[in-house]
Design a protein around this motif. Structure first.
Motif, PDB file in Angstrom:
ATOM      1  N   LEU A 136      -8.232   6.181   3.547  1.00  0.00           N
ATOM      2  CA  LEU A 136      -7.607   4.883   3.803  1.00  0.00           C
ATOM      3  C   LEU A 136      -8.651   3.852   4.204  1.00  0.00           C
ATOM      4  CD1 LEU A 136      -5.174   3.023   4.232  1.00  0.00           C
ATOM      5  CD2 LEU A 136      -4.993   3.928   6.554  1.00  0.00           C
ATOM      6  N   THR A 184       5.697   3.288   1.261  1.00  0.00           N
ATOM      7  CA  THR A 184       5.048   2.012   0.934  1.00  0.00           C
ATOM      8  C   THR A 184       5.036   1.101   2.150  1.00  0.00           C
ATOM      9  OG1 THR A 184       5.706   2.122  -1.389  1.00  0.00           O
ATOM     10  CG2 THR A 184       5.124  -0.038  -0.530  1.00  0.00           C
ATOM     11  N   LEU A 190       1.808   8.087   6.453  1.00  0.00           N
ATOM     12  CA  LEU A 190       1.105   6.810   6.304  1.00  0.00           C
ATOM     13  C   LEU A 190       1.261   5.960   7.557  1.00  0.00           C
ATOM     14  CD1 LEU A 190      -0.501   4.845   4.479  1.00  0.00           C
ATOM     15  CD2 LEU A 190       1.700   4.011   3.602  1.00  0.00           C
ATOM     16  N   LEU A 224       0.867  -1.179   0.000  1.00  0.00           N
ATOM     17  CA  LEU A 224       0.000   0.000   0.000  1.00  0.00           C
ATOM     18  C   LEU A 224       0.902   1.227   0.000  1.00  0.00           C
ATOM     19  CD1 LEU A 224      -2.930   1.199   0.398  1.00  0.00           C
ATOM     20  CD2 LEU A 224      -2.442   1.134   2.843  1.00  0.00           C
ATOM     21  N   SER A 225       0.822   2.036  -1.050  1.00  0.00           N
ATOM     22  CA  SER A 225       1.722   3.176  -1.204  1.00  0.00           C
ATOM     23  C   SER A 225       0.926   4.468  -1.331  1.00  0.00           C
ATOM     24  CB  SER A 225       2.596   3.014  -2.459  1.00  0.00           C
ATOM     25  OG  SER A 225       3.284   1.780  -2.459  1.00  0.00           O
ATOM     26  N   THR A 226       1.564   5.575  -0.923  1.00  0.00           N
ATOM     27  CA  THR A 226       0.981   6.898  -1.129  1.00  0.00           C
ATOM     28  C   THR A 226       2.073   7.882  -1.477  1.00  0.00           C
ATOM     29  OG1 THR A 226      -0.452   8.610  -0.196  1.00  0.00           O
ATOM     30  CG2 THR A 226       1.138   7.611   1.289  1.00  0.00           C
ATOM     31  N   PHE A 239      -3.625   6.650  -3.303  1.00  0.00           N
ATOM     32  CA  PHE A 239      -3.121   5.349  -2.870  1.00  0.00           C
ATOM     33  C   PHE A 239      -2.892   4.451  -4.076  1.00  0.00           C
ATOM     34  CE2 PHE A 239      -5.266   6.436   1.207  1.00  0.00           C
ATOM     35  CZ  PHE A 239      -4.204   6.193   2.064  1.00  0.00           C
TER      36      PHE A 239
END
Length: 468
Positions: free
Chosen positions: A175, A49, A15, A5-7, A118
């Motif tokens: 999220l 991530t 995150l 899960l990345s931003t 995301f």
């Protein structure tokens, strides 16, 4: 199996606050069949991530299963469960990121309430059914979907493609929404679950999907696969997701109506329902409020009484059930009201446990016999919706006094007053909750009761009046 899960929302390392997992640490949790490892392969201000990998013990899967697979003993020992993204991963997600699923963040709540970019990657993810199924499930929710298909045997392309893919999803969302979507849709794509499916799983689906499943074009397919094609559960879930109850579920609707009638019959000798409505109306009148929000208005009994009081310039009823709102509209004669009266009242469909901008700006909020219908783990969400986000000057709340239940001759000892009640509090429990909520959100609270008073058991209904 791996989930990342990345931003790129900056600072991206925030995150860690949303997931409640520090980027500089390795996190590990145990599950009955193995362990989940969580870490951050990249953590910079520009991109962060989070990765979760699940290691399952194949032998423990068999020893701890407690039931035979659909294909017999061979299927128990020869399967893809230790390697493929499956319901084992969703269980690990729920345990590892439980607070993130609620949408709460102690240090970054504003960020948790904000849609940010995301990217989710799941591999290897089994897709059983149509090749375009991932697109059909995720695209209507606003995701950009990319799939990489894997050969059955990398060195033997003539053997064809396997049912496994690497799925990449991109979207700008909160999220909590992302987690709920993948939690529900992973087992839907796989079309398998490793544990028993019962009523608890139905309730879980409705909680996780209450903001998006009803309008999803693949609602039926998602419901059937998530509940492992258990027909009775599927019928009930679809009925509760629908605005109207199907004919085959009319018996369920009749049973719910009978439960309501049973509760009214139980309290009728005490004239309790009328006393509650009269008391709440009196409190609202005495405080001089003009704009009132009745959360969980049900069939509109309080709304009808409020409309009779000229001082209330705006009265709004909110309920999650369209059928209840239809009854409320008939009760207040919405279609025949004068134009002046019609301008005073509105009926909204809405969930009481999700932040709703429409709830702000009212002088008072009424919660009459509502909180006991919520699961206790959802009560915190209601608290925030009412006391943190809506923040009216006055909140009037009623709930049963469990201690008084022994006075009802037709109520079995220990039984709650209504089949849909999830809990009923003693006077001490109610007082503790009221005082905690008032202290947390900056209110003063006055606690009293409604109805007949017993020297030992107190009054039949508990009343909390919160002011700020």
């Amino acid at each position: 199996m791996l989930l990342t899960l990345s931003t790129t929302h900056q600072p991206a390392t925030d995150l860690g606050f949303l997931l409640h997992k520090h980027p500089e640490r390795l996190h590990e949790i145990e599950i009955p069949q193995g362990r989940a490892l969580m870490f951050y392969p990249e953590a910079s201000q520009e991109r962060c991530t989070f990765a979760l990998t699940l290691e399952l013990d194949p032998v423990q899967l068999v020893r701890g299963s407690g039931q035979k697979g659909d294909s017999g003993l061979l299927d128990e020992y020869v399967n893809d469960r230790p390697y493929a993204v499956s319901s084992f991963l969703t269980v690990a997600l729920g345990r590892a990121l439980g607070t993130a699923f609620t949408g709460r963040s102690k240090d970054r709540q504003a960020l948790a309430d904000t849609a940010i970019p995301f990217e989710v990657v799941l591999t290897p993810l089994p897709v059983r059914g149509a090749e375009d199924l991932p697109e059909r499930l995720f695209a209507p929710l606003g995701y950009e979907v990319q799939m990489e298909r894997h050969a059955l045997l990398p060195n033997q392309p003539s053997w064809g493609e396997s049912p496994y893919i690497t799925l990449s999803l991109k979207a700008t969302k909160r999220l909590r929404e992302v987690l709920e979507h993948i939690f529900v849709l992973i087992p839907v794509l796989d079309n398998r679950k490793h544990y028993f499916i019962g009523k608890e799983e139905l309730e879980k689906l409705l909680r996780k999907g209450e903001q998006w499943l009803q309008t999803h074009p693949e609602k039926v397919l998602i419901t059937e696969r998530y509940l492992k094609h258990r027909k009775a559960l599927v019928r009930e879930a679809l009925a509760r997701l629908s605005d109207e109850t199907p004919l085959e579920n009319q018996a369920d609707a009749d049973r719910d109506l009978n439960q309501n009638l049973a509760e009214l019959a139980l309290e009728k000798p005490l004239n309790l329902n009328e006393l509650r409505l009269e008391t709440v109306t009196q409190v609202l009148c005495e405080r001089g409020v003009q704009r009132i929000l009745d959360l969980g208005c049900g069939e509109g009994r309080l709304l009808k009484r409020l409309l009779k009081e000229g001082q209330f310039k705006r009265v709004v009823g909110v309920d999650v059930s369209m059928r209840a709102l239809e009854i409320a509209a008939r009760r207040v004669h919405l279609d025949t009201l004068s134009e002046k009266q019609r301008e005073r009242i509105e009926l909204w469909q809405g969930a009481l446990t999700y932040r709703d901008q429409r709830f702000a700006g009212f002088d008072a909020i009424a919660l009459v016999e509502v909180i006991e219908h919520l699961e206790l783990d959802r009560l915190a969400a209601l608290e925030r919706v009412v006391f943190e986000f809506a923040r009216p000057k006055l909140v009037v709340l009623t709930t049963p006094n469990r201690e008084f239940n022994t006075r009802f001759p037709n109520l079995v000892n220990g039984k709650l007053r209504h089949a849909d009640h999830r809990f009923e509090w003693t006077r001490a429990e109610f007082q503790a909750w009221c005082e905690r909520v008032a202290s947390t959100y900056g209110y003063q609270v006055a606690i009293s009761g409604i109805g007949e008073t017993d020297p030992e058991l107190g009054q039949v209904t508990q009343l909390g009046v919160f002011t700020k």
